[in-house]
Design an enzyme around this catalytic site. Structure first.
Site, PDB file in Angstrom:
ATOM      1  N   ASP A 165       0.828  -1.207   0.000  1.00 14.04           N
ATOM      2  CA  ASP A 165       0.000   0.000   0.000  1.00 14.04           C
ATOM      3  C   ASP A 165       0.862   1.256   0.000  1.00 14.04           C
ATOM      4  O   ASP A 165       0.650   2.185  -0.795  1.00 14.04           O
ATOM      5  CB  ASP A 165      -0.891   0.014   1.246  1.00 14.04           C
ATOM      6  CG  ASP A 165      -2.100  -0.907   1.129  1.00 14.04           C
ATOM      7  OD1 ASP A 165      -2.415  -1.341   0.019  1.00 14.04           O
ATOM      8  OD2 ASP A 165      -2.727  -1.181   2.166  1.00 14.04           O
ATOM      9  N   VAL A 166       1.820   1.303   0.924  1.00 10.34           N
ATOM     10  CA  VAL A 166       2.633   2.516   1.076  1.00 10.34           C
ATOM     11  C   VAL A 166       3.541   2.714  -0.143  1.00 10.34           C
ATOM     12  O   VAL A 166       3.676   3.835  -0.649  1.00 10.34           O
ATOM     13  CB  VAL A 166       3.461   2.448   2.368  1.00 10.34           C
ATOM     14  CG1 VAL A 166       4.456   3.592   2.436  1.00 10.34           C
ATOM     15  CG2 VAL A 166       2.535   2.483   3.591  1.00 10.34           C
TER      16      VAL A 166
END
Length: 368
Positions: A165-166
């Site tokens: 995600d990051v």
């Protein structure tokens, strides 16, 4: 650089897209968060403080919320009008959904050629897995990252932060800023196809030597990043805490082993990662049990060695260093927030701690 005057339309939910647009918002961009009638699911995730979920607050502070039902023609038309004046558009639907709803990249960029359109998806807009649903953990598994993140029993362990995600949010941010820079000379926006899987595989460059050179899985007992080095692993301390040794450059090795009175062990470490370092691992395992974590932290802090005490999250956020770096901030209500990690000297970030009320956007195009 202040992004004042930059208008961003954000249709993304949960984490990757909001992480991208948070950075733009913290540095001056106007971010209009378009939410479905039920709101971003992040509004209901985890602990609440000050009337809001901390998860949602952390990712969406300072943005404005516009509630639209994109199944309705009138609401789709409102979105199109907003995008006609926007600089950046971010969406995280499965491939093809945005186009079916009438706001795919060809449509929006056809109406507004200066628009930078960013799609973030699990596997990208094409390829065998494009239509497959996935969240962070599944992508980490398919990227090979989980196979290298092993627990004490040798089984894959779930990383504490959502790596895919990051990473995809950061790659999206980089791509958007590059496209905006290019637009300065061409006058044209661009389309970004950001894949969580691509982003995660692209972050594996430091561990891919055995795979690219020899076609094999790295051996955790041989590789520096997975425990094959005595100076790149975590040791238990006498009080049940832990110290991480995190650098095996010769100067660090000689410094620590010399200070401990075992300089002869340095030769084993300097041969590189591998099972031959086990005597050093065994020695350090015993030594670190003789003091508490904080005692080792104080002693190691006086040496030129690369290490870190393993802190809890409350301990980490209470560290005065983070306060001095403006990474832990307190608003007028006494609530703590995480600051922007992007530090400009002349124009630092100015986070707005206001949490957007669902549908509270009061811009010029909110009439029906």
């Amino acid at each position: 650089m202040k992004l004042t005057g930059l208008k961003v339309i954000d249709l993304s939910l949960f984490l990757p897209g909001p992480y991208l647009t948070l950075a733009l918002c913290d540095h001056g961009a106007e971010v209009i968060k378009v939410e479905p009638p039920a709101g971003d699911p992040g509004r209901g995730i985890g602990e609440r403080q000050g009337g809001h979920a901390v998860f949602f607050r952390n990712l969406n502070r300072g943005k404005q919320s516009l509630c639209l039902d994109l199944k309705l023609e009138a609401d789709r038309e409102r979105l199109l009008r907003l995008c006609d004046e926007a600089d950046v558009f971010v969406e995280s639907f499965r491939p093809g959904v945005a186009a079916r709803l009438g706001f795919g990249q060809e449509t929006l960029r056809g109406r507004n050629p200066r628009l930078v359109y960013c799609s973030i998806s699990a596997f990208g807009q094409d390829g065998d897995y494009a239509a497959r649903p996935a969240h962070d953990l599944g992508v980490e598994a398919m990227a090979g990252v989980l196979s290298m993140s092993l627990g004490p029993d040798g089984s894959p362990a779930i990383p504490a932060i959502p790596v895919a995600d990051v990473l995809s949010g950061l790659h999206g941010l980089s791509g958007v800023l590059m496209a905006l820079l290019r637009r300065e000379s061409t006058g044209q926006g661009d389309y970004l196809d950001i894949s969580m899987l691509d982003s995660t595989v692209g972050a594996c460059l430091n561990i891919l030597g055995p795979t690219l050179a020899e076609g094999r899985q790295p051996d955790p007992r041989e590789e520096r990043t997975t425990g094959g080095s005595a100076f790149y692993r975590v040791y238990r301390t006498g009080d049940g805490g832990h110290i991480s040794m995190a650098g095996q450059e010769p100067k660090f090795v000689h410094c620590l082993l010399g200070a401990l009175g075992r300089p002869e062990l340095a030769e084993l470490v300097l041969q590189g990662p591998g099972r031959h370092q086990q005597p050093v691992v065994d020695y350090l395992t015993g030594v670190f049990l003789t003091r508490t974590r904080d005692e080792w932290d104080a002693w190691l802090g006086g040496l030129d060695v690369c290490y870190g005490p393993v802190k809890t999250l409350p301990e980490a956020l209470a560290d005065p260093h983070l306060a001095r770096r403006a990474m832990v901030l307190t608003d007028d209500a006494g609530l703590r927030h995480i600051g922007s990690p992007i530090h400009f000297a002349d124009e630092p970030a100015e986070p707005d701690f206001t949490v957007p009320a669902l549908g509270g956007y009061a811009g010029p195009d909110t009439h029906r």
